[in-house]
Structures are given as C-alpha cells and as structure tokens.
Motif scaffolding. Structure first.
Motif, PDB file in Angstrom:
ATOM      1  N   ASP A  93      -5.994  -0.560  -4.291  1.00  0.00           N
ATOM      2  CA  ASP A  93      -5.446  -0.890  -3.389  1.00  0.00           C
ATOM      3  C   ASP A  93      -6.473  -2.032  -2.714  1.00  0.00           C
ATOM      4  O   ASP A  93      -7.384  -1.662  -1.962  1.00  0.00           O
ATOM      5  N   GLU A  94      -6.127  -3.167  -2.830  1.00  0.00           N
ATOM      6  CA  GLU A  94      -7.008  -4.305  -2.444  1.00  0.00           C
ATOM      7  C   GLU A  94      -8.617  -4.202  -2.640  1.00  0.00           C
ATOM      8  O   GLU A  94      -9.190  -3.903  -1.847  1.00  0.00           O
ATOM      9  N   SER A 129       0.920  -1.090   0.071  1.00  0.00           N
ATOM     10  CA  SER A 129       0.066  -0.020  -0.088  1.00  0.00           C
ATOM     11  C   SER A 129       0.859   1.260  -0.069  1.00  0.00           C
ATOM     12  O   SER A 129       0.646   2.098  -0.735  1.00  0.00           O
TER      13      SER A 129
END
Ligand code: ADP
Ligand code: MG
Lengths: 359, 259
Positions: free
Chosen positions: B174-175, B44
């Motif tokens: 991000d995810e 991240s």
C-alpha cells in the motif's frame, strides 16, 4: 516597497537589518531587580513591625513589580509580559516547594536520631520503653504490599488489555465508568470492605495480613487499570497490523508485540501504583492490626506494617514518650524513603526498557 | 508459489458506509498489478480486503467473493489468520517492531508464531530474505541492532524482507514508497521487479510514473463524490491504460484533468 522591518509602536527598536533588533536588559538584571524588590519588601515590613508573612508578600509583589516596570521601560510590552509571567510562575513554584521542603526537613530532623541499625534489626517484641525497632513492620509492609501487587497486577493488567484490545460498546463504557468510581473509593471504605468480606468468610474478629492485601488491592487495581490502559493505547496500531499481516493470531500479537512494546510504561505504572498504596494506613488499621513481634505469614494472624506502627507509636506512647515519638518519626522517614525508592525504580524501568532506537 | 486472485462483485463496508462497490478483477500470478486513483476512492480499503485485514477494524465487513486458486477466502471455514499467512502485506509507513533487532524483525513471522527452527536455518532465512529485499549488504554487520535505527527506505525494505520471510504467495503493498526519497523508491521498484518472479504483487500507488514503470496491469479506481462508494472504473494492461484508455475518466485522471 515595504521592508520586512516592523517597529512596534511602544518598543524602542531600531531597524538595523531585516530582523528587528531590540534592546535587552543585561543578563542578570531581572534577578537583581527582583531580589532588590524583595529586600525592599522586607524593609517595608520591618517598618510596620516585622512579620515573615507580610515580608514575603511585600517582597514578592515589589520584586515582580520592579522587574515588570524595568522591562517595560527598556524592552517593550511583549517582553515585559513575558518577564511578569515568568516571575509569577517562579513564585508559584517557590510556594509549592515550601511544604515539601518543610516536610522533608521535619521528618529528617525528627527521624534521624533513631535511624540506626537497631531500628532495622529489632522488633518491638517485649520492648516497652527505649530501644526496639521496626524490623517486623518493615518486613510486614513489604510482604503485604507484595501480596497486594500480586493480586492487583494480573487483574488490573488483564482488565486494561481487555479494555484496549478487545472490548467495545456499552460493556467497555461501563467497565471504564466503574474503574473510575473505584479510583475514588476512600481508603477506609476499602479496609471495611475487606474486613466485612473476611468476617463473612471466617467469622468475626479475624485479623490477617491477606485482608490488608485485599484492601490495598481494591485501591490499587483501578490505578493499575488506568495507567496500563493509557500505556497500551500508546502502542501504535501499525504494529498490531504488521503482526496480523504476518499471519499472527490476535492473542499472540497482544502477548508478543503489544506487551513488549509497552513494557516500560507498564512497569512504571505498576511501580507508581505500588508507591500509591505502600503508605496507606486506614485500611491496614482495620484489617491487619498490629503486633509487637515478627510475623511474616499473611495467612496467620496479625502483622505489623510501617504506617500502622507509626500510628500506634504516636497515639499510644508508653511511659518513655520521647522514645515512642522518635520511632514514629523514623518509621515515617523509612516510609518516605521507600516511596522515593519506588519512584526512582519507576524511572529506571522506563529508562532501561524503552525501545531502543539505536541511532 | 505465486497465485491468481479472482474478485467478483466485491462490496466493502465500514459499518453502514459502503466504501467500495462492485469490484470485479482478476489478478495474474507472477506479475505486478498497480492500483491508482484519487485519495479516498478506496484503494487501500480494497487492498486490505484481499488478505482479510479489512475486518480487524470494528464494524468493517465485506460482501462478495475473493477466490485464490479456487478457494473462496471469505468462505465460512476459512481462518483469516491462514489467509494472512499466504497473502503478505507492506504498509504505507514503514513499521518495524521497535522492540526487536533487525535479525528478529526479519524472522518475526516465524518467531511470533512460535515456529521452532534451528539457528542455522534462521540464519539462512534472514540472509535470504534480506538479500531478497536488497538490504543484506547494508545491514549484514549490524543485524543485532534495533530495526528502528535504519533510515526510512531501509526500514521499508526491512518490512519487505519481513513479509517475504514467511514465504507468502501474494504480496500486497500500500503506497510503499510514498514516505521515501527518490533513491529508496528506485531501490524498491527494482526489488519489486525481482520479486515478481516469485510472488504475485499488488501495489497501490499515487505515483503514475511508478505504475507505468513497474506494472503489467493497472486498475483505476474513482468515486463520484464525497460519501459515495469508490468503484473500479477500468482494469487493463498498463500500456493500454496509459496510452489509450477505454474510459474518459481514466484519461482525465492520467492527464491530470479531474475534479
Ligand atoms: N477506518 C475507517 N473507518 C471508516 N471509514 C474509513 C476508514 N478508512 C477509510 N475509510 C473511508 O473509506 C473510503 C476509502 O478510503 P481509503 O481506502 O483509505 O482510500 P484511498 O486509499 O484510496 O485513499 C474513504 O471515504 C474513507 O473516508
Ligand atoms: Mg490509501
């Protein structure tokens, strides 16, 4: 093999299914026992020469005891403790309500006789006895409080924004510290501060509505800062980041994302801050003074306000003492209604401006 | 317009803590690049450094170069706000603006920046972006309802629509599926495959099947221990990473043997 059933040693429980079953007191039994105990307490007090204080104390103690003992015998220890604490908390609540109810009752009782149209339409101009009203004081309170709000909200809100969104390190700590110190300033000191400030600026003996507004602002700003700060902290950081990630500059993010998201809390906080200062007496006494006629210009001489009006009605009754007392009570009643209305407004704000989920 | 990003010798710090070090990577336009690795290895952090979101945290800073089509994004004369206009981002948890309707959420990037647009233009933009995010059919009858009333998967697609409505060159995710159910996850994976025609996409994921399914290239991040900086261990085409990786650590991670 162990069964999931477990029997507390002191609880008369029977293992029927996988879930423990317990004997319970009938639904209204605890209340009945409690009231029975209270009645017994009153009787006991009557035996020893009745007085309300001992009666209530005996009653509460006996009532709580009755509930506890019965529950302990029937329901077991955990439930009995639960009932004991419930009784204690309820009693504490009752005790806390006594002064409130008594106050509301007294103010209503004494204030209602003059709670008439004349009170809201007449000033005290050339009134020395009966009649007259607080028209001038009500409007004066509204003007001065509005002015104080107009001074405090921008300063307080911007300070809160600075603290939450921009400040860091030592400066932030010291501002927070001084805001906390300001929260504790006695209101008479705020009044004297405004008095001294305007005396420096305009010479001695000056009395202006705006002086009162400044004094109230000194009291109001820390409350506004504190409540706005808490509310702004509640805005999730994810929303700020979502905004930055769209290429929105920080100041626009604050103005268009953070503030709208927090608007309900901000409105509530400000309204409660207003309610906090609307009944202040001491700072207005030394800065604004009192007149009998209507003056709505805060930059020109003395003004009347409800708290100061009530104070002078009470302390300097003329010949018609009862009329002055009645007016003081009614002024107090109006003030309480004003504060309650502000609280209702605060609730409405938080209800209607809260972000809608639409589910 | 999709763009290539070249990263060289990137070190990323939180205050004095070096969270990521020595990253060299070249992200191809019109493709999906996946970043995998164990928790806390700095995926991240690295992703946020690509659009200068990293530095919004106090004390956070970056050393090294991130070059997009010949321009150093960390150059002295580059405004981070402009960088973020060109490199959009979708977060792990869906974060629609709670005060705005679905419609307003989609055009938030334009509205918040006070871009003047005709009503017909914004209508078109909203429709196009929601179509692009595969959400149009589900919400076209309730555009004026709050965005927070949608399901988690719909909210995430709303956030994707919001990100693509400002026409960025690169989309960082991000995810994006970690809070979603399998069906919403598939919907978003399909969407990514469509979006890569127009954007450069970088996605962080914990789900290795997902990386294998959608991406062209995969980077594996790892760290030697707690408190150590994360590093990019291997960066290769996805097929190679999952069949015949260069590094032992990558193979261990992919086959579930690590730690
Ligand atoms: N806001 C922060 N402040 C300080 N350290 C952070 C912060 N965010 C992440 N870190 C640290 O940076 C490292 C990498 O974190 P992160 O990039 O979130 O990992 P990943 O996304 O790969 O799970 C971790 O050691 C984490 O503790
Ligand atoms: Mg992460």
């Amino acid at each position: 093999m162990s069964t999931p059933t477990r029997i507390a040693p002191d609880a008369p429980a029977r293992p029927v299914g996988p879930v423990r079953v317990q004997r319970r007191l009938p639904r209204f039994a605890p209340l009945g026992l409690y009231l029975g105990g209270v009645a017994l307490g009153f009787a006991l007090s009557a035996l020893t020469g009745f007085s309300l204080a001992t009666a209530v104390v005996y009653g509460v103690v006996l009532g709580t005891l009755a509930v506890y003992v019965a529950s302990r015998a029937v329901e077991g220890r955990r439930k009995a403790t639960d009932r004991l604490v419930t009784s204690l908390v309820t009693t504490a609540f009752g005790v806390a309500m006594v002064p409130l109810l008594s106050l509301v009752w007294t103010v209503l009782d004494n204030g209602l006789p003059r709670f008439d149209a004349a009170f809201f339409t007449n000033s005290m101009y050339r009134v020395v006895g009966e009649g007259g009203g607080a028209y001038h004081a009500i409007l004066g309170t509204l003007v001065i409080t509005a002015l104080a709000t107009a001074i405090s909200v921008p300063i307080g809100l911007m300070t809160a924004i600075y603290l939450v969104e921009y400040a860091s390190g030592r400066l932030k700590k010291s501002i927070t510290f001084f805001v906390d110190v300001m929260t504790g300033i006695p209101s008479i000191v705020a009044g004297l501060f405004a008095f001294a400030l305007f005396t420096l600026l305009f010479g001695g003996g000056v009395r202006l509505g705006v002086m009162g507004a400044v004094a109230l602002s000194v009291l109001m700003i820390p409350v506004v800062v504190r409540s706005c700060e808490e509310v702004l902290k509640l805005v999730p950081n994810e929303l700020r980041e979502a905004s930055y990630a769209l290429g929105v500059p920080k100041w626009r993010t604050v103005v268009k994302v953070v503030l709208p998201t927090a608007i309900a809390g901000l409105g509530t906080g400000v309204t409660l801050a207003v309610a906090r200062v609307v009944g202040e007496t001491a700072p207005l006494l030394v800065t604004v003074g009192l007149i009998t006629g209507t003056n709505l210009n805060p930059f020109d001489g003395r003004m009347a306000t409800l708290p100061v009006f009530a104070y002078y009605q009470l302390t300097q009754p003329g010949t018609a003492t009862q009329a002055f007392l009645d007016r003081a009570w009614t002024a107090a009643l109006v003030l309480i209604i004003l504060v309650m209305a502000l609280n209702v407004v605060a609730r409405l704000i938080s209800r209607f401006f809260a972000p809608k989920t639409g589910r | 317009m999709a763009k290539r990003i070249e990263v060289s010798d990137l070190n990323i710090y939180y205050g004095n803590f070096r969270a990521v070090e020595g990253v060299n990577i070249s992200i191809e336009p019109r493709s999906i690049t996946a970043l995998i690795g164990p928790s806390g290895c700095g995926k991240s952090t690295f992703l946020r450094s690509l659009n200068r979101m990293h530095e919004v945290l106090p004390g956070a800073r970056v050393e090294g170069k991130v070059v997009m089509d010949g321009q150093d994004l960390y150059g002295a004369d580059v405004d981070p706000v402009d960088v973020r206009r060109q490199i959009g981002m979708v977060f792990q948890r869906p974060n629609p603006f709670p005060t705005m309707s679905i419609y307003d959420n989609v055009i938030a990037g334009n509205r918040l920046n006070n871009k003047r647009m005709k009503k017909s233009e914004t209508d078109d933009l909203v429709e196009k972006s929601l179509m692009g995010a595969n959400l149009w059919n589900e919400v076209k009858d309730r555009l004026d309802r709050p965005g927070s009333g949608l399901s988690g998967g719909q909210q995430q697609r709303l956030c994707i629509a919001r990100a693509i409505a400002v026409e960025p060159d690169v989309l960082l995710m991000d995810e994006p599926c970690s809070a979603l159910d399998p069906i919403s996850t598939l919907a978003i994976e399909d969407l990514m495959t469509e979006l890569k025609e127009r954007f450069t996409i970088v996605i962080v994921t914990h789900n290795m099947q997902q990386a294998a399914r959608v991406s062209e290239s995969t980077g594996f991040f790892n760290l030697n221990g707690v408190g150590q900086p994360g590093r990019l261990i291997e960066f290769n085409p996805t097929e190679k990473i999952f069949s015949n990786p260069d590094e032992k650590a990558t193979e261990d991670y992919i086959s579930g043997r690590f730690g």
